[in-house]
Design an enzyme around this catalytic site. Structure first.
Site, PDB file in Angstrom:
ATOM      1  N   LEU A 233      28.800  -5.099  32.533  1.00 20.39           N
ATOM      2  CA  LEU A 233      29.813  -4.313  33.231  1.00 20.39           C
ATOM      3  C   LEU A 233      29.164  -3.386  34.256  1.00 20.39           C
ATOM      4  CD1 LEU A 233      32.690  -3.415  33.705  1.00 20.39           C
ATOM      5  CD2 LEU A 233      32.537  -1.923  31.697  1.00 20.39           C
TER       6      LEU A 233
ATOM      7  N   ARG B   6      31.800  15.832  22.646  1.00 22.46           N
ATOM      8  CA  ARG B   6      31.424  16.524  21.411  1.00 22.46           C
ATOM      9  C   ARG B   6      30.545  17.734  21.754  1.00 22.46           C
ATOM     10  NH1 ARG B   6      31.068  11.097  20.488  1.00 22.46           N
ATOM     11  NH2 ARG B   6      28.798  10.989  20.708  1.00 22.46           N
TER      12      ARG B   6
ATOM     13  N   HIS C  32      48.056  28.658  41.088  1.00 14.51           N
ATOM     14  CA  HIS C  32      46.875  28.301  41.862  1.00 14.51           C
ATOM     15  C   HIS C  32      45.966  29.514  42.047  1.00 14.51           C
ATOM     16  CE1 HIS C  32      48.721  24.439  43.804  1.00 14.51           C
ATOM     17  NE2 HIS C  32      48.773  24.440  42.484  1.00 14.51           N
TER      18      HIS C  32
ATOM     19  N   ASP D 167      28.947  -0.938  18.951  1.00 12.35           N
ATOM     20  CA  ASP D 167      28.604   0.435  18.566  1.00 12.35           C
ATOM     21  C   ASP D 167      29.742   1.197  17.904  1.00 12.35           C
ATOM     22  OD1 ASP D 167      26.186  -0.136  19.761  1.00 12.35           O
ATOM     23  OD2 ASP D 167      26.658   0.888  21.641  1.00 12.35           O
TER      24      ASP D 167
ATOM     25  N   GLU E 140      44.914  31.167  44.658  1.00 13.68           N
ATOM     26  CA  GLU E 140      45.365  32.219  45.554  1.00 13.68           C
ATOM     27  C   GLU E 140      46.343  33.168  44.871  1.00 13.68           C
ATOM     28  OE1 GLU E 140      45.044  28.447  48.183  1.00 13.68           O
ATOM     29  OE2 GLU E 140      45.281  28.959  46.058  1.00 13.68           O
TER      30      GLU E 140
ATOM     31  N   GLU F 157      29.937   4.465  30.678  1.00 14.14           N
ATOM     32  CA  GLU F 157      28.826   4.190  29.761  1.00 14.14           C
ATOM     33  C   GLU F 157      29.048   2.780  29.252  1.00 14.14           C
ATOM     34  OE1 GLU F 157      27.944   7.065  26.763  1.00 14.14           O
ATOM     35  OE2 GLU F 157      28.483   8.770  28.036  1.00 14.14           O
TER      36      GLU F 157
ATOM     37  N   TRP G 114      17.022   5.739  18.852  1.00 11.70           N
ATOM     38  CA  TRP G 114      17.483   6.288  20.121  1.00 11.70           C
ATOM     39  C   TRP G 114      16.342   6.158  21.119  1.00 11.70           C
ATOM     40  CZ3 TRP G 114      22.465   7.354  20.556  1.00 11.70           C
ATOM     41  CH2 TRP G 114      23.198   7.683  19.442  1.00 11.70           C
TER      42      TRP G 114
ATOM     43  N   SER H 100      18.699   0.118  19.733  1.00 18.44           N
ATOM     44  CA  SER H 100      18.682   1.013  20.901  1.00 18.44           C
ATOM     45  C   SER H 100      18.742   2.487  20.519  1.00 18.44           C
ATOM     46  CB  SER H 100      19.859   0.684  21.827  1.00 18.44           C
ATOM     47  OG  SER H 100      21.088   0.889  21.162  1.00 18.44           O
TER      48      SER H 100
ATOM     49  N   GLY I  85      27.492  -1.611  28.957  1.00 16.32           N
ATOM     50  CA  GLY I  85      26.369  -2.530  28.872  1.00 16.32           C
ATOM     51  C   GLY I  85      25.960  -3.043  30.239  1.00 16.32           C
TER      52      GLY I  85
END
Length: 428
Positions: free
Chosen positions: A365, A235, A78, A228, A80, A360, A198, A196, A362
């Site tokens: 959701l 990345r 940790h 998709d 400390e 991420e 971009w 979509s 649609g």
């Protein structure tokens, strides 16, 4: 007991600011543990201190930091312990500045409160009490019982901001949920024909990768996966981390950073520290209500785990042999619904150590999570484009009849990212 902020000196504030910067170095690696930083300091003239990075508004002769440390990963030492090891025998009679209450129980490592007592520090300044039930004030009391002066509350809001997910999981049994959306000025995410790519620019898409990187898990729906075929991974290169890992990004709040900035020393932005191979890849979570995930998806080309959240009743049509990284999470469905109960799914993820969940997804959701009050924060990347009323909406919400039914948020930050605007809003 929370100390009055007026009792803290400029020296205290500068040391705690440094401890918070150190704590932020763990945001890409510590989950499910919290992010914690520690500074050991003394005002003794004889201390062998690093005074080269003292803030201009603090007397450099007093800025005698003799030990620094932060928690890197669960199961390792940790903050400390690292700071005490660096300070050595000079820690006796010194002050320890810790961003989270020192632990008092045996987990994978011994109690940090015991280490501070053994080192004979004279004073411990803590940003915030640990909400975890096995600590929750016990570490503070152990220090006081040993005759150590303890003060709590210096930059507590900043310390809490670095551990939103850990705190919510400890106190509510739920992950901290961030919903990321990219859309046009008129709130659209795709043309009527489905195109979509971009809407937002490359810099905005690159910026979103840091949101993934600080998260324990990334979640999406089966519709997005089938349409998709995403990897749902982080990345970023080592250079990306070095340039983009900042304390301001970790705090994600303009006011909190502005309060801390005067006390930060040197290159206050930098919280990068490790090679790219050390950064974790988040768990990928797919809400798959009809067990439609198949073996030819890009999800399986990455080694990080894939958790498929599905209702038990679709078990007969589920993929028999999942890849080695795949696992089914059988979740009950809501009343009169064939869809997984999202509240139960959130509880299940928390039980599995997920502090921060990045979504991420649609419109369906995203809308369902908002309707259930499960979203803590929204990150909206807005492009200077108009897509028209027939384009797909950001979220799918039911028809609302009163303003008190409208999900409301508080602005945290607004900034330009490339040609786009990044807006961060949070539940008040």
């Amino acid at each position: 007991m929370i100390s009055d902020g007026s009792c803290f000196s400029d020296f205290d504030k500068a040391c705690m600011a440094e401890a918070l910067r150190l704590a932020a170095k763990g945001i890409f690696t510590t989950s499910p543990n919290p992010n914690v930083g520690c500074v050991i300091a003394t005002t003794k003239d004889t201390a062998h201190a690093d005074t080269s990075s003292s803030p201009s508004n603090v007397n450099a002769q007093q800025m005698t930091i003799i030990g620094r440390g932060f928690h890197l990963k669960a199961g390792t030492a940790h903050a400390e312990v690292h700071a005490l090891n660096q300070a050595g025998g000079a820690a006796k009679g010194a002050t320890a500045y810790v961003t989270l209450e020192p632990c008092s129980h045996y987990g994978r490592t011994p109690p940090c409160a015991d280490a501070l007592i053994k080192a004979q520090v004279a004073r411990v300044v803590v940003a915030m009490q640990d909400p975890y039930h096995e600590v929750a004030g016990r570490g503070l009391q152990k220090l006081r019982d040993a005759g150590i002066e303890v003060q709590v509350g210096l930059f507590g809001a900043q310390a809490a901001a670095l551990n939103r997910g850990f705190i919510k999981r400890a106190t509510q049994g739920l992950p901290y949920v961030r919903l990321k959306i990219a859309g046009s000025l008129d709130g659209r995410t795709a043309l009527a024909n489905g195109q979509s790519k971009w809407i937002t620019g490359e810099k905005a898409r690159h910026d979103g990768q840091f949101g993934r990187a600080i998260s324990s898990a990334i979640m999406t729906g089966i519709g997005t996966v089938l349409a998709d075929d995403p990897l749902l991974n982080v990345r970023l290169t080592a250079e990306d981390y070095a340039q983009g890992a900042t304390l301001q990004r970790a705090l994600a709040n303009e006011t909190l950073y502005a309060e801390l900035a005067p006390w930060l020393a040197g290159d206050d932005a930098d919280i990068s520290h490790v090679g790219i191979d050390t950064i974790r890849q988040p768990v990928r979570v797919v809400v798959d209500n009809r067990c439609e995930v198949h073996g030819q998806l890009h999800l399986w080309s990455e080694p990080s785990p894939v958790w498929l959240a599905s209702p038990q009743q679709c078990e007969q049509v589920a993929l028999d042999d999942l890849a080695a990284d795949g696992e089914r999470l059988w979740i009950t469905t809501g009343a009169d619904s064939a869809r997984v109960d999202l509240k139960e799914l959130m509880s299940t993820l928390a039980e599995r150590g997920i502090n921060d969940l990045w979504v991420e997804a649609g419109a369906n959701l995203a809308g369902a999570l908002l309707q259930l009050g499960l979203v803590d924060e929204m990150i909206v990347y807005m492009a200077p484009k108009l897509m028209g009323p027939d384009a797909a909406a950001l979220v799918d919400l039911p028809i609302l009849s009163a303003m008190d039914q409208v999900p409301s948020f508080a602005f945290q930050s607004v900034e330009t990212v490339g040609n786009d605007i990044k807006i961060v809003v949070r539940m008040p």
